[in-house]
Design a protein around this motif. Structure first.
Motif, short mmCIF file in Angstrom:
data_model
loop_
_atom_site.label_atom_id
_atom_site.label_comp_id
_atom_site.label_asym_id
_atom_site.label_seq_id
_atom_site.Cartn_x
_atom_site.Cartn_y
_atom_site.Cartn_z
N GLY A 32 0.81 -1.22 0.00
CA GLY A 32 0.00 0.00 0.00
C GLY A 32 0.84 1.26 0.00
N PHE A 33 0.13 2.33 0.12
CA PHE A 33 0.65 3.69 0.08
C PHE A 33 1.72 3.91 1.15
N VAL A 34 1.41 3.63 2.39
CA VAL A 34 2.37 3.78 3.48
C VAL A 34 3.21 2.51 3.64
N GLY A 35 2.56 1.35 3.49
CA GLY A 35 3.22 0.07 3.74
C GLY A 35 4.46 -0.12 2.88
N VAL A 52 2.19 -9.35 3.22
CA VAL A 52 0.93 -9.98 2.82
C VAL A 52 -0.04 -8.87 2.44
N ASP A 53 -0.63 -9.05 1.26
CA ASP A 53 -1.52 -8.00 0.74
C ASP A 53 -2.40 -8.65 -0.32
N ASP A 54 -3.68 -8.26 -0.36
CA ASP A 54 -4.55 -8.82 -1.41
C ASP A 54 -4.59 -7.93 -2.65
N SER A 56 -5.99 -5.23 -3.14
CA SER A 56 -7.27 -4.57 -3.40
C SER A 56 -7.12 -3.05 -3.40
N GLY A 57 -6.14 -2.57 -2.63
CA GLY A 57 -5.92 -1.12 -2.57
C GLY A 57 -4.48 -0.78 -2.93
N GLY A 58 -3.58 -1.69 -2.71
CA GLY A 58 -2.18 -1.44 -3.00
C GLY A 58 -1.80 -1.94 -4.38
N SER A 59 -0.51 -1.90 -4.66
CA SER A 59 -0.08 -2.29 -6.00
C SER A 59 1.33 -2.87 -5.94
N ALA A 75 -2.80 -12.57 -0.32
CA ALA A 75 -3.84 -13.26 0.45
C ALA A 75 -4.79 -12.24 1.06
N ASP A 76 -5.98 -12.72 1.37
CA ASP A 76 -7.03 -11.88 1.96
C ASP A 76 -7.06 -12.11 3.47
N LEU A 77 -6.76 -11.08 4.23
CA LEU A 77 -6.65 -11.21 5.69
C LEU A 77 -8.02 -11.28 6.37
N ARG A 78 -9.08 -11.23 5.61
CA ARG A 78 -10.40 -11.48 6.22
C ARG A 78 -10.55 -12.98 6.47
N HIS A 95 0.80 -4.37 11.42
CA HIS A 95 -0.50 -4.52 10.75
C HIS A 95 -1.01 -3.18 10.21
N LEU A 96 -0.86 -3.03 8.88
CA LEU A 96 -1.32 -1.82 8.21
C LEU A 96 -2.51 -2.10 7.31
N ALA A 97 -2.72 -3.35 6.92
CA ALA A 97 -3.77 -3.63 5.92
C ALA A 97 -5.10 -3.08 6.41
N GLY A 169 -18.17 3.94 10.02
CA GLY A 169 -17.94 2.49 10.03
C GLY A 169 -16.46 2.17 10.13
N TYR A 170 -15.66 2.89 9.36
CA TYR A 170 -14.20 2.74 9.41
C TYR A 170 -13.70 3.05 10.83
N GLY A 171 -14.21 4.13 11.40
CA GLY A 171 -13.80 4.53 12.75
C GLY A 171 -14.15 3.49 13.80
N GLY A 173 -14.47 0.30 13.15
CA GLY A 173 -13.56 -0.82 12.87
C GLY A 173 -12.21 -0.59 13.56
N LYS A 174 -11.72 0.64 13.49
CA LYS A 174 -10.43 0.96 14.12
C LYS A 174 -10.57 0.97 15.65
N ARG A 175 -11.73 1.40 16.16
CA ARG A 175 -11.93 1.35 17.62
C ARG A 175 -11.90 -0.11 18.10
N ASN A 199 -3.69 12.76 8.56
CA ASN A 199 -3.82 12.66 7.08
C ASN A 199 -2.50 12.43 6.37
N ALA A 200 -2.43 11.32 5.61
CA ALA A 200 -1.23 11.03 4.81
C ALA A 200 -1.42 11.56 3.39
N TYR A 201 -0.31 11.91 2.76
CA TYR A 201 -0.36 12.24 1.33
C TYR A 201 0.97 11.80 0.74
N1 LIG Z 1 -3.64 7.28 4.44
C1 LIG Z 1 -4.12 7.94 5.50
O1 LIG Z 1 -4.32 9.18 5.46
C2 LIG Z 1 -4.37 7.20 6.79
C3 LIG Z 1 -4.86 7.92 7.87
C4 LIG Z 1 -5.13 7.23 9.04
C5 LIG Z 1 -4.89 5.87 9.13
N2 LIG Z 1 -4.40 5.21 8.06
C6 LIG Z 1 -4.15 3.78 8.21
O2 LIG Z 1 -2.80 3.52 7.82
C7 LIG Z 1 -2.71 2.21 7.24
C8 LIG Z 1 -2.08 2.30 5.87
O3 LIG Z 1 -2.93 3.12 5.05
P1 LIG Z 1 -2.61 3.43 3.54
O4 LIG Z 1 -2.95 4.84 3.29
O5 LIG Z 1 -1.26 2.92 3.19
O6 LIG Z 1 -3.73 2.56 2.83
P2 LIG Z 1 -3.65 1.62 1.52
O7 LIG Z 1 -5.06 1.34 1.11
O8 LIG Z 1 -2.72 2.18 0.51
O9 LIG Z 1 -2.98 0.32 2.12
C9 LIG Z 1 -3.71 -0.70 2.73
C10 LIG Z 1 -3.25 -1.99 2.10
O10 LIG Z 1 -4.04 -3.04 2.66
C11 LIG Z 1 -4.35 -3.96 1.62
N3 LIG Z 1 -5.57 -4.68 1.99
C12 LIG Z 1 -6.82 -4.17 2.09
N4 LIG Z 1 -7.69 -5.15 2.41
C13 LIG Z 1 -6.95 -6.29 2.52
C14 LIG Z 1 -7.28 -7.63 2.83
N5 LIG Z 1 -8.53 -7.99 3.08
N6 LIG Z 1 -6.29 -8.55 2.86
C15 LIG Z 1 -5.01 -8.18 2.59
N7 LIG Z 1 -4.63 -6.92 2.30
C16 LIG Z 1 -5.61 -5.98 2.27
C17 LIG Z 1 -4.54 -3.09 0.39
O11 LIG Z 1 -4.38 -3.81 -0.83
C18 LIG Z 1 -3.46 -2.04 0.59
O12 LIG Z 1 -2.25 -2.38 -0.05
C19 LIG Z 1 -4.13 1.66 7.22
O13 LIG Z 1 -4.32 0.85 8.36
C20 LIG Z 1 -5.00 2.90 7.31
O14 LIG Z 1 -6.26 2.61 7.88
C21 LIG Z 1 -4.14 5.84 6.89
#
Ligand SMILES: NC(=O)c1ccc[n+]([C@@H]2O[C@H](COP(=O)([O-])OP(=O)(O)OC[C@H]3O[C@@H](n4cnc5c(N)ncnc54)[C@H](O)[C@@H]3O)[C@@H](O)[C@H]2O)c1
Length: 345
Positions: A32-35, A52-54, A56-59, A75-78, A95-97, A169-171, A173-175, A199-201
């Motif tokens: 992912g973006f930060v990972g 490990v990443d599915d 779905s959001g990363g590349s 793999a899907d961590l669900r 754990h960032l997924a 809902g996201y909030g 989930g994080k709680r 906020n990340a950018y």
């Molecule tokens: N970007 C922000 O501004 C921000 C702000 C607050 C918290 N966060 C948290 O920081 C962490 C990293 O965020 P990010 O911006 O890099 O997000 P991101 O979406 O780029 O990265 C999340 C990664 O998780 C993977 N993923 C999603 N569902 C999955 C699943 N079921 N199984 C396996 N992998 C799965 C995605 O493919 C993606 O690569 C996350 O936990 C996010 O909630 C981000």
């Protein structure tokens, strides 16, 4: 300014308390973006990294520079079984997924956002215990805070009020991630770091159309030069921005020296209103911009600003390394790359 991982190899910030050298580290969401920045940083620290990443959001593109040096599991961590398999043999789990999207998508998908984010956290914590992991990082979010939280916001407890309304809902989930982390910490003594990023950018952001986060959306609107740049809401909303590369640094340092399961805000202290952000993007790019406002769209919280007192106490070596100007210029490259690849079509 596109920087290679090698460029940052000299950037060896350490808390001085924990050695990653030779440790087997699982990064969930590592594509992912930060990972992906975190993976690069851990390799510099001498860790053996499994992602490990599915996707779905990363590349996989985010991991291109390090692909030969890591183990990658799609793999899907669900799935509890898949999470357990990915965790076997690991010393540390970061754990960032997450399912994390901009507020338009997030508001309309509360059930999925709560379920998927909580489920992944439960599976990861169970897998850590089952596999004898020695420490973990669990990434929460500033979205756990109530819309009426004081500004700047200290690390309030998560059992009062409701999470941010546009990310409810996201909030939740994080709680739940935080509450279960606390139970696991108390019952089993697993050292856990708990961070609440604001906020990340940055330039690895995957464009998601209307579901995208605010900074990439505004960069695109300005650089498109397709009529006025439309800001959702009043434009007076204040955000606390930190480059994704610096979030990764903060995550790693938290896992080194703040594993007492006490949540810590993570932000850069660089606050800016959205209207000033649009003006800054235009100024750095050297273009004129007309700005208009769509007040039919959700405003989000008026001001998101972290109280960084605890961050400075617990993780004193953390300092942002990317200025807002550098980070925004990175995003101009991001814009050109995505446009050329047809991501905006
Ligand atoms: N970007 C922000 O501004 C921000 C702000 C607050 C918290 N966060 C948290 O920081 C962490 C990293 O965020 P990010 O911006 O890099 O997000 P991101 O979406 O780029 O990265 C999340 C990664 O998780 C993977 N993923 C999603 N569902 C999955 C699943 N079921 N199984 C396996 N992998 C799965 C995605 O493919 C993606 O690569 C996350 O936990 C996010 O909630 C981000």
């Amino acid at each position: 300014m596109t920087q290679s991982p090698e460029h940052h190899a000299g950037h060896q910030v350490s808390s001085g308390q924990y050695s990653w050298s030779g440790r087997k580290v699982l990064v969930t969401g590592g594509a992912g973006f930060v990972g992906s920045y975190l993976v690069e940083d851990l390799l510099v620290q001498g860790a053996h990294v499994r992602v490990v990443d599915d996707l779905s959001g990363g590349s996989e593109e985010n991991l291109r520079a390090v692909r030969g040096n890591i183990e990658f599991i799609r793999a899907d961590l669900r799935s509890a079984e898949a999470t357990d398999r990915a965790t076997q043999g690991m010393d540390v789990v970061l754990h960032l997924a997450a399912r994390a999207f901009g507020m338009l998508y997030s508001m309309e998908h509360n059930p999925e956002m709560l379920r998927d984010n909580a489920l992944m956290a439960f599976n990861v914590l169970d897998a850590c215990l089952a596999n004898g992991v020695e420490r973990a990082l669990m990434v929460s979010s500033s979205c756990v805070y109530d819309d009426d939280a004081p500004i700047p916001t200290p690390e309030l407890p998560v059992d009062e009020g409701r999470p941010e309304s546009v990310n409810e809902g996201y909030g939740w989930g994080k709680r739940l991630l935080e509450i279960q982390s606390r139970y696991v910490f108390e019952k089993h003594g697993l050292p856990i770091a708990l961070v609440r990023p604001f906020n990340a950018y940055g330039d690895r952001y995957r464009w998601l159309g209307d579901a995208s986060h605010v900074v990439p959306s505004l960069v695109k609107k300005v650089l498109d030069r397709n009529g006025p740049a439309v800001i959702w809401g009043s434009g007076q909303q204040i955000r606390d921005l930190l480059h994704a590369r610096d979030f990764a640094l903060g995550f790693r340092l938290a896992a080194e020296c703040a594993v007492d399961c006490d949540p810590v805000n993570l932000a850069g202290g660089t606050t800016i209103s959205l209207i000033d952000l649009v003006r800054k993007i235009a100024e750095l790019r050297g273009i004129e911009v007309d700005i208009s406002f769509d007040t039919t769209k959700a405003e989000g919280r008026a001001r998101k600003e972290a109280d960084l007192t605890k961050l400075r106490e617990k993780i004193p070596s953390f300092r942002p390394t990317v200025t807002l100007e550098e980070g925004l210029r990175d995003m101009f490259d991001w814009y050109e790359r995505n446009r050329a690849a047809g991501a905006f079509n």
